[in-house]
Scaffold this active site. Sequence first.
Site, PDB file in Angstrom:
ATOM      1  N   GLU A 100     -31.496  29.493  39.804  1.00  0.00           N
ATOM      2  CA  GLU A 100     -31.863  30.621  38.952  1.00  0.00           C
ATOM      3  C   GLU A 100     -32.276  31.808  39.807  1.00  0.00           C
ATOM      4  O   GLU A 100     -32.547  31.678  41.003  1.00  0.00           O
ATOM      5  CB  GLU A 100     -33.006  30.226  38.009  1.00  0.00           C
ATOM      6  CG  GLU A 100     -34.279  29.829  38.722  1.00  0.00           C
ATOM      7  CD  GLU A 100     -35.305  29.186  37.812  1.00  0.00           C
ATOM      8  OE1 GLU A 100     -34.920  28.663  36.745  1.00  0.00           O
ATOM      9  OE2 GLU A 100     -36.505  29.190  38.181  1.00  0.00           O
TER      10      GLU A 100
ATOM     11  N   LYS B 190     -34.245  34.574  41.747  1.00  0.00           N
ATOM     12  CA  LYS B 190     -35.567  34.768  42.373  1.00  0.00           C
ATOM     13  C   LYS B 190     -35.884  36.240  42.245  1.00  0.00           C
ATOM     14  O   LYS B 190     -35.307  37.083  42.913  1.00  0.00           O
ATOM     15  CB  LYS B 190     -35.543  34.348  43.837  1.00  0.00           C
ATOM     16  CG  LYS B 190     -36.820  34.696  44.606  1.00  0.00           C
ATOM     17  CD  LYS B 190     -37.968  33.814  44.166  1.00  0.00           C
ATOM     18  CE  LYS B 190     -39.223  34.106  44.987  1.00  0.00           C
ATOM     19  NZ  LYS B 190     -39.877  35.377  44.606  1.00  0.00           N
TER      20      LYS B 190
ATOM     21  N   ARG C   5     -46.028  36.762  39.132  1.00  0.00           N
ATOM     22  CA  ARG C   5     -46.106  35.463  38.462  1.00  0.00           C
ATOM     23  C   ARG C   5     -47.086  35.547  37.298  1.00  0.00           C
ATOM     24  O   ARG C   5     -48.196  36.102  37.421  1.00  0.00           O
ATOM     25  CB  ARG C   5     -46.587  34.420  39.474  1.00  0.00           C
ATOM     26  CG  ARG C   5     -46.541  32.969  38.998  1.00  0.00           C
ATOM     27  CD  ARG C   5     -45.173  32.380  39.131  1.00  0.00           C
ATOM     28  NE  ARG C   5     -45.163  30.940  38.841  1.00  0.00           N
ATOM     29  CZ  ARG C   5     -45.174  29.987  39.771  1.00  0.00           C
ATOM     30  NH1 ARG C   5     -45.228  30.320  41.056  1.00  0.00           N
ATOM     31  NH2 ARG C   5     -45.134  28.730  39.425  1.00  0.00           N
TER      32      ARG C   5
ATOM     33  N   ARG D  23     -51.008  34.506  39.002  1.00  0.00           N
ATOM     34  CA  ARG D  23     -50.855  33.303  39.828  1.00  0.00           C
ATOM     35  C   ARG D  23     -52.175  32.825  40.404  1.00  0.00           C
ATOM     36  O   ARG D  23     -52.333  31.656  40.729  1.00  0.00           O
ATOM     37  CB  ARG D  23     -49.858  33.553  40.970  1.00  0.00           C
ATOM     38  CG  ARG D  23     -50.286  34.622  41.940  1.00  0.00           C
ATOM     39  CD  ARG D  23     -49.267  34.787  43.060  1.00  0.00           C
ATOM     40  NE  ARG D  23     -49.209  33.609  43.900  1.00  0.00           N
ATOM     41  CZ  ARG D  23     -48.089  33.030  44.297  1.00  0.00           C
ATOM     42  NH1 ARG D  23     -46.923  33.524  43.940  1.00  0.00           N
ATOM     43  NH2 ARG D  23     -48.113  31.961  45.074  1.00  0.00           N
TER      44      ARG D  23
ATOM     45  N   GLU E 291     -42.125  35.009  35.394  1.00  0.00           N
ATOM     46  CA  GLU E 291     -42.305  36.252  36.139  1.00  0.00           C
ATOM     47  C   GLU E 291     -42.265  37.401  35.147  1.00  0.00           C
ATOM     48  O   GLU E 291     -41.617  37.316  34.099  1.00  0.00           O
ATOM     49  CB  GLU E 291     -41.173  36.441  37.156  1.00  0.00           C
ATOM     50  CG  GLU E 291     -41.108  35.412  38.243  1.00  0.00           C
ATOM     51  CD  GLU E 291     -41.906  35.802  39.466  1.00  0.00           C
ATOM     52  OE1 GLU E 291     -42.178  37.004  39.656  1.00  0.00           O
ATOM     53  OE2 GLU E 291     -42.253  34.900  40.248  1.00  0.00           O
TER      54      GLU E 291
ATOM     55  N   PHE F 116     -39.451  30.625  33.295  1.00  0.00           N
ATOM     56  CA  PHE F 116     -38.646  29.607  33.965  1.00  0.00           C
ATOM     57  C   PHE F 116     -39.199  28.190  33.822  1.00  0.00           C
ATOM     58  O   PHE F 116     -38.604  27.248  34.346  1.00  0.00           O
ATOM     59  CB  PHE F 116     -38.440  29.937  35.443  1.00  0.00           C
ATOM     60  CG  PHE F 116     -39.707  30.193  36.221  1.00  0.00           C
ATOM     61  CD1 PHE F 116     -40.572  29.172  36.547  1.00  0.00           C
ATOM     62  CD2 PHE F 116     -40.010  31.475  36.642  1.00  0.00           C
ATOM     63  CE1 PHE F 116     -41.723  29.405  37.271  1.00  0.00           C
ATOM     64  CE2 PHE F 116     -41.157  31.733  37.365  1.00  0.00           C
ATOM     65  CZ  PHE F 116     -42.021  30.688  37.690  1.00  0.00           C
TER      66      PHE F 116
ATOM     67  N   ARG G 279     -46.006  23.172  48.171  1.00  0.00           N
ATOM     68  CA  ARG G 279     -44.835  23.829  48.738  1.00  0.00           C
ATOM     69  C   ARG G 279     -43.912  22.759  49.324  1.00  0.00           C
ATOM     70  O   ARG G 279     -43.633  22.725  50.513  1.00  0.00           O
ATOM     71  CB  ARG G 279     -45.245  24.815  49.834  1.00  0.00           C
ATOM     72  CG  ARG G 279     -45.969  26.053  49.331  1.00  0.00           C
ATOM     73  CD  ARG G 279     -46.202  27.026  50.456  1.00  0.00           C
ATOM     74  NE  ARG G 279     -46.996  28.164  50.066  1.00  0.00           N
ATOM     75  CZ  ARG G 279     -46.491  29.298  49.565  1.00  0.00           C
ATOM     76  NH1 ARG G 279     -45.197  29.414  49.396  1.00  0.00           N
ATOM     77  NH2 ARG G 279     -47.279  30.296  49.251  1.00  0.00           N
TER      78      ARG G 279
END
Length: 501
Positions: free
Chosen positions: A206, A208, A213, A228, A257, A295, A366
């Site tokens: 998808e 970026k 955020r 975020r 986003e 998303f 991450r």
Amino acid sequence: MGFAEVVAVSAAVGSTRSRLAKVDALAGLLTAADRAEVPAVVAFLAGAPRQGRIGAGWRTLAALTGPPAPEPSLTVAAVDAVLDEVATVQGAGSTARRAELLGGLYAAATADEQRFLTALLTGELRQGALEGVMLDAIARASGRPGPAVRRAFMLSGRLPETAVAALDDTLDDVRLELGRPVRPMLASPGATLAGAVADLAPCLVEYKMDGARIQVHKHDGQVRVWTRTLREITASVPELVDLVHGLPCASVILDGETLALTDDGRPRPFQETMSRFGSTVEEQVKALLLRPYFFDCLHLDGQDLIDEPLRVRTEALRRAVGEHVIPGVLDPTPEQAEELTAAALDAGHEGVMVKDLDSTYQAGRRGKAWQKVKPVHTFDLVVLAAEWGHGRRTGTLSNLHLGARDPDGGPPIMVGKTFKGLTDELLAWQTRTFPEHESHRDDWAVYLRPSVVVEIALDGVQVSTRYPGGIALRFARVLRYRPDKTPDEADTIDALRRLLL
């Protein structure tokens, strides 16, 4: 528990590079603390008071120049109580009252305690008890599994509450809760599109986007929006609130986003989007409307989805938001992934995200389940200092000293310098803003507390003995500043070192 005990453990943690030693020291203190003291102890050692910002800045604290107490007498409870009172002071005379309260606290503190308080209240406390290390310490002190502790932290969003739940053996009671934001899942850099698609197949690819955020909760007829960093911005984004009110669902938790677009549908600069988050309805530029692109969906109409695989969450997302889903392709061929990437770049976006369709939502991680692929390498680094410019840049703060995050909780590790990419506007902003974050200066530079995050583009890294991390950035240039990120969210030295492979 004496406040001096917390200060002593903080010093011990800061003096070692061993993650195991840090965890042992922190766990020992948590075990010794009374249960009522645990939230404050955890908050102090993690470098963020329970009360958040208390309305006392660097200048206020620097003015507290009275002599230190000769012997420690403060308790954890007493310090926490003063900060509670300082944080609630409002109205006429509030500045003087805060100074009075803090003056009394500093007068009762020893020299070491005074230094700790100043570092704590200015956000400069970098003794190595970052989230990951503290979570390991909580697991050690409570005897609970690390994954259970991390999950509770994801759902509660707060370290002190997580520590209490772990020590009380109530981690299983911490659940997804409408109206309480969840810590967001993060992505790691992917080396190539083909590699990311191959590693994560079956996957979702998808756009970026170069946006901000957001996390949105809708329940009981209310809509609330967070950034975020879990800062609530509901009052600043009425158009997003109205849009979510109109979605065909009664309750939902959405991850996404938002960004401001030009008249031809291309993204405006990131700073313009972020400017909306600090404004009131009256201050907003009405032409600068925000467009959301969602998303992920963590809850829909009474069903929690956070433990479901991404393919299930994506189906729910499309039912909930319809046209407001971020553009993407499910389980694409390599050719389809390339086409989507080209379309994203042509539309002015950063690149693409590649996500494992079998992955669950894991906050703060991450890992490889989500990978971001961009045309150039970009990293979020911490500004350590800025040198005074020369020639046409005389009188401005220019050349930046850049640091990567130490994954073991130490201070940022310097990896290079750059003055490239700095426009006249950014030079003026740096010169005006950096003194607010100053720790000290000399004839050549202004040195900053670790508080400013900047996004840097680079061609790679190389082995170097010049900087303590053993690497140096190649052709680094400034892309933008990231006011939406804290130093704890900067990229690690390990992420940069992977570019050597």
